[in-house]
Design a protein around this motif. Sequence first.
Motif: not given
Length: 777
Positions: A696, A703, A758-762, A764
Amino acid sequence: MKSAVLRFNKEAGRQIVDSALSFKPFLQILSDRADTEASEKKKFYDFILDKFNEHGLASDRVEPECVVNKKDILELIFATLTPLITAEKDYLWALGTPVPEAIFYCTDAFAQFFENNILANHSNDHEHFERSKYEFIYSLVLKKYYNIDAFIKDEKLYAYTDPHTGLSKYLSIQADTRFIDISLKGPLPDLNIADIEHHIYDKEAYQTLIELLPLELFRVDGFSVLTFSDVTLRHAIENIRNLIISNDYNPAALYESVIQSLKTLAGDNKVEFGLLPFLMLNGKPVFEDNDSFRSILVNCALQKDSVDEIFEVLVNSYQKNPKPVFFGTLTEEKTELHPVLDLLRQNGIVSYAVLPIFYNNQLPGVLEIYSREGTISYEHILARLELAIPLLAQLLQNVADEFKSKIERVIKRKFTSLQPSVQWKFNEAAWNYLKAKRKDGAASAEIETISFKDVYPLYGAIDIRDSTTARNLAVKEDSAVLLRLCANTLLEIKKHHQLTLIDELIYECNKWAEKISAQMGTNDEILLSQFFEQKADPFLLHFKSTSPELTGVLQEYFRATKHDDGIAFSRRRELEASIQTINDSVNSYMEQVQPELQQSYPCYFEKFRTDGVEYDIYIGQSIAPDKAFNNLYIKNLRLWQLKSMIEIAGITHSLLSKTAIPLQTTQLIFIHSNPIDISFRNDERRFDVEGTYNIRYEILKKRIDKVRLKGSEERLTQPDKIALVYFNYKEAEEYVQYISYLQEQTLLKIDLEHLELEELQGVTGLKALRVGVNYND
């Protein structure tokens, strides 16, 4: 033979010991021999003893000046101490006082050498002369009374310059001390060997002995026999050998010294030598522009800017047939057969030879022999060089090995992950593999996975802002130039050839020019390339080969399409050069700071090339198990990371005015306070993270480079600022303290921002710090 007093030093100076010329020790030895000899030699010994008695020279002491006129007596000594067949005219032999101060009888060859060399060059060297006398006497005293060998070398060498050749020559000096007698004038001092043992081979050891063992206690009588023999060839060979095994690797000095020794071996200052290593890369010869090379052929080729071509042809052709090649004279006929010789002839070389030098049946290079002043007697030279050839083979092989090592060092430093901080782990794994292979067999032996547990990661990225936009603009500008040039070229062709197809191509050029002036996408770039490759260029190439009157205009067009220097690629070259300058500067900074970084605590540092530069740093106990790890080391590294980003920002900012296309960089740090596990991936030759949680972390790194502020289109990373991404404020607190410290140092501006992302894929809950760099300081 010459009978005269020749003094080594013009100023005799004080006598350091009670010494005098005496034949008594010599006569005592002859008397002992006469008493035990049963052959005809006894009559000869008795004859000599009677002669000395007749001349009154058997007494205790005599002055050198009193014996120089006793030539018959001195000739008897010469006949006794030298072989009967000795050629006196070439023999450097002399009789001298017991302490080496004066010669009183010698061969003519020695007298001439003494006058031309020793007396001319060293008669005023009082310090050296004085030290030599002390060392000579103390060597005799210590040997006789204490059985200590001091100041005794295998041989003493005398070096001088041959006036005929201008080359160095070396003579071995043997001193026969059998006819010197040392006697005591008082009680012998007790000498503690331990007190002088560590001084015995010191240059100034005699000064210590003067205090412990005064020479006033001794009396020296007799005479010394000096013999000088030429050891120039042997010394030159030893000098080459010593140069090769020396740890002081200075190529230029090494080559110069070796070649000078070769000239000494040749004995002719008109003969020159060159050494040319054959350096190979991937089985092909490569030329390394190195001043240390002493190849006359390479030097001549360098003047013509054709060295790479000549070197490759020479090596390739010579390796197919490596045999000695001799050119006694470089005539015009020979240079026509061998054009490469013309380079030598133009540079005044009149005689040239090249010899292959083999090392274990391999060809690491060649030896050149040449002259500017006449034909060389190669048979004579080769005979004198015979013993040096194996040493030259070792030297050339060393050069090849060093070149290979340099390549390997660059590969290791630039392309692989085997850094010194983790090399020990790979060494252990390799050794364990070899042991398993020996024990269980090659088929079952497997090399272990290299991994490090619980290491703290630090990630940073220096990105070139809007590099894609800059590239698209450069492509657009270059394409406009090429289209305009293509259209103009087609118009020139139309003046000579009436083809409707020309008008159609001009029309397409103009349409493309209109299209890209508005907007140009990636698909447009591909289609435009296809237009040139499939339609325009083949059409123009046809006229290049069939219409001589169009040669000039067509050459100008195709010259413009060259990637290396054509005007249709100038903006892209400027962009690439600008990006390269930035990346080189950042990489150079990273290379310079790494040694300092490793000093505090060993860590693993790996860079990646993107549009800019990214890096990973891992630090922890498992990387350096022999050094105790403490959190202070990770804190120190985090502060360094932040400060280094300030310095990198300053470096790239300073390049704005120095690059053809001004480009700005952004600086990003990802804060991750928990340790992770990493392992080495053999397929990619790099370390990667292990475990679901750790992966992770790796995904997040990839990202966040283009992440935006929450509820905004603004990118987090901005020029002139440093952005730090984190998950919870506890992780960021430490960096906030560092930022405050660096603001106090006026390295950062007082504009720290706390931002939500901002929220990224998967993902927060990401947050960030952002602070401006103060370039004024």
